[in-house]
Scaffold this active site. Sequence first.
Site, PDB file in Angstrom:
ATOM      1  N   HIS A  36      29.158  -9.442-104.724  1.00 53.61           N
ATOM      2  CA  HIS A  36      28.738  -8.055-104.973  1.00 53.61           C
ATOM      3  C   HIS A  36      28.335  -7.856-106.441  1.00 53.61           C
ATOM      4  CE1 HIS A  36      29.385  -6.302-101.012  1.00 53.61           C
ATOM      5  NE2 HIS A  36      30.422  -7.096-100.907  1.00 53.61           N
ATOM      6  N   LEU A 126      25.992 -18.006 -93.474  1.00 60.53           N
ATOM      7  CA  LEU A 126      25.534 -19.173 -94.253  1.00 60.53           C
ATOM      8  C   LEU A 126      24.030 -19.094 -94.498  1.00 60.53           C
ATOM      9  CD1 LEU A 126      27.693 -21.960 -92.572  1.00 60.53           C
ATOM     10  CD2 LEU A 126      28.213 -20.522 -94.543  1.00 60.53           C
ATOM     11  N   SER A 128      21.204 -18.482 -92.434  1.00 62.21           N
ATOM     12  CA  SER A 128      20.187 -19.144 -91.613  1.00 62.21           C
ATOM     13  C   SER A 128      18.843 -18.452 -91.808  1.00 62.21           C
ATOM     14  CB  SER A 128      20.580 -19.121 -90.139  1.00 62.21           C
ATOM     15  OG  SER A 128      20.568 -17.811 -89.616  1.00 62.21           O
ATOM     16  N   SER A 129      18.884 -17.164 -92.145  1.00 59.99           N
ATOM     17  CA  SER A 129      17.620 -16.426 -92.300  1.00 59.99           C
ATOM     18  C   SER A 129      16.849 -16.901 -93.535  1.00 59.99           C
ATOM     19  CB  SER A 129      17.872 -14.918 -92.348  1.00 59.99           C
ATOM     20  OG  SER A 129      18.754 -14.570 -93.386  1.00 59.99           O
ATOM     21  N   ASP A 173      20.236 -15.852-101.776  1.00 58.17           N
ATOM     22  CA  ASP A 173      20.119 -16.811-100.667  1.00 58.17           C
ATOM     23  C   ASP A 173      18.833 -17.626-100.754  1.00 58.17           C
ATOM     24  OD1 ASP A 173      22.295 -15.338-100.017  1.00 58.17           O
ATOM     25  OD2 ASP A 173      21.518 -14.565 -98.118  1.00 58.17           O
TER      26      ASP A 173
HETATM   27  P1  ADP Z   1      22.541 -15.309 -91.354  1.00 54.94           P
HETATM   28  O1  ADP Z   1      21.404 -15.360 -92.328  1.00 54.94           O
HETATM   29  O2  ADP Z   1      23.840 -14.962 -92.010  1.00 54.94           O
HETATM   30  O3  ADP Z   1      22.670 -16.538 -90.519  1.00 54.94           O
HETATM   31  P2  ADP Z   1      20.969 -13.162 -90.295  1.00 54.94           P
HETATM   32  O4  ADP Z   1      21.262 -12.107 -89.299  1.00 54.94           O
HETATM   33  O5  ADP Z   1      20.537 -12.759 -91.655  1.00 54.94           O
HETATM   34  O6  ADP Z   1      22.257 -14.101 -90.344  1.00 54.94           O
HETATM   35  O7  ADP Z   1      19.837 -14.115 -89.721  1.00 54.94           O
HETATM   36  C1  ADP Z   1      19.962 -14.657 -88.432  1.00 54.94           C
HETATM   37  C2  ADP Z   1      18.619 -14.569 -87.711  1.00 54.94           C
HETATM   38  O8  ADP Z   1      17.720 -15.583 -88.218  1.00 54.94           O
HETATM   39  C3  ADP Z   1      18.713 -14.847 -86.233  1.00 54.94           C
HETATM   40  O9  ADP Z   1      19.093 -13.685 -85.511  1.00 54.94           O
HETATM   41  C4  ADP Z   1      17.292 -15.289 -85.913  1.00 54.94           C
HETATM   42  O10 ADP Z   1      16.432 -14.166 -85.806  1.00 54.94           O
HETATM   43  C5  ADP Z   1      16.902 -16.058 -87.167  1.00 54.94           C
HETATM   44  N1  ADP Z   1      17.186 -17.482 -86.946  1.00 54.94           N
HETATM   45  C6  ADP Z   1      18.129 -18.246 -87.545  1.00 54.94           C
HETATM   46  N2  ADP Z   1      18.108 -19.516 -87.058  1.00 54.94           N
HETATM   47  C7  ADP Z   1      17.139 -19.566 -86.122  1.00 54.94           C
HETATM   48  C8  ADP Z   1      16.603 -20.565 -85.242  1.00 54.94           C
HETATM   49  N3  ADP Z   1      17.100 -21.805 -85.220  1.00 54.94           N
HETATM   50  N4  ADP Z   1      15.581 -20.210 -84.444  1.00 54.94           N
HETATM   51  C9  ADP Z   1      15.082 -18.982 -84.443  1.00 54.94           C
HETATM   52  N5  ADP Z   1      15.525 -18.000 -85.227  1.00 54.94           N
HETATM   53  C10 ADP Z   1      16.544 -18.263 -86.063  1.00 54.94           C
HETATM   54 MG    MG Z   2      20.752 -13.710 -93.468  1.00 60.00          MG
END
Ligand code: ADP
Ligand code: MG
Length: 391
Positions: A36, A126, A128-129, A173
């Site tokens: 934060h 972690l 993923s976005s 990120d």
């Molecule tokens: P985080 O970034 O913490 O993992 P977010 O909600 O910010 O969570 O992002 C997750 C989103 O990113 C998923 O709902 C999807 O839309 C997209 N995403 C992540 N990995 C994949 C994947 N392997 N294939 C398609 N979309 C993905």
């Molecule tokens: Mg995210």
Amino acid sequence: MKNLKANELPQVFEREFHARPKIFRAPGRVNLIGEHTDYNDGFVLPSAIGFYAHVAIAPRADEKLILKSTAYDGQFEYDVARLPDKKQDEWADYVVGVAHQLKRAGIPLSGANLLLHSEVPVGSGLSSSAALEVASALALQSLSGKTLPLKQVAKLCQSAENEFVGAHVGIMDQFVSCFGKEGHAVLIDCRSLDFQLVPIPPAVDFVICNTMVKHELSGGEYNERRAQCEEGVRVLSKFYPGIKALRDVSAEQLTKHESDLPAIVYRRCLHVVEENARTLEAVKCFASGDLAKVGMLMRASHESLRDLYQVSCIELDAMVESAHGVAGFIGGRMTGGGFGGCTINLVEHTNSQSFAKAVASRYKAKTGITPDVFVCSAANGAGLEAEHAAV
Ligand code: ADP
Ligand code: MG
């Protein structure tokens, strides 16, 4: 195709699209300390971790953009000249948002087939976005023959998530997904975007423990914290005109004006001011090899997030407590925005597997929830995946 190994991606792509792809990858991340602080122009200390989003791409003869993910069925098909200007609440939004930003940055887009395969667990905190955005940005720009500086890539991926997807994330990120380095954390100055690589001893692993809960609460908690920080700045800048963000406030200045601030605003500001100091102190401790002190700083960070900033929850506290006294434990805390998500633990490599098991079973005993636990270490940031590239 979910259980595909990354090295099988070229064959899968060739089967699907009858062309040899170039493959780019970008990692997820974990924040060691500095929570934060990013939206207060402060300091964060994340590492990229060895879970990657891999994006395979090859040009098409026409002007279509086809998007597929090994995690989902079906595909998305667009005309590159007429990409949707509103999100569709689909994973493809992240790629389309990035494509818009690339266009705006002067990167011409042409028809392409794109296949995503990601090892970053989705929605576990972690990032993923960010991994998906950065890998897609590098893949799409590679077809244009132009190359943007990596800092600009990080920023435009953040803008894509802010403006197109509508998630008000800071720059951390995307930045660390671009600039992470094996064996290092990255100290990022969120005001100037200067950064410094901080070596992590090779004998230290990261053990990331997912509480498996995400409390939405009223939803407005994040915006409320931001507003409270801004209120603190507004009041304090009357006494110290140079103050633009909590980053500019010293602990002395803040404590001197405690009575000028609403009690809750004071507590929020105190967290941010002290967290910035802890982050810089942790960097010094890594440099001097004082891991015990790093552990103490992580503990202090967690307590401050729990008591002053009030973004922890029962499950995060239980996961943090579960780590104490387990062999190999150096330090741990909640990581990410809070109200659920993960804890990060620094653990001696020789003990990290047994540590992971012990924490999982203690957490299960306390909460009844079986957590996901990941043992990993600091990894390299985004780039061309040379060994799979079609040259
Ligand atoms: P985080 O970034 O913490 O993992 P977010 O909600 O910010 O969570 O992002 C997750 C989103 O990113 C998923 O709902 C999807 O839309 C997209 N995403 C992540 N990995 C994949 C994947 N392997 N294939 C398609 N979309 C993905
Ligand atoms: Mg995210």
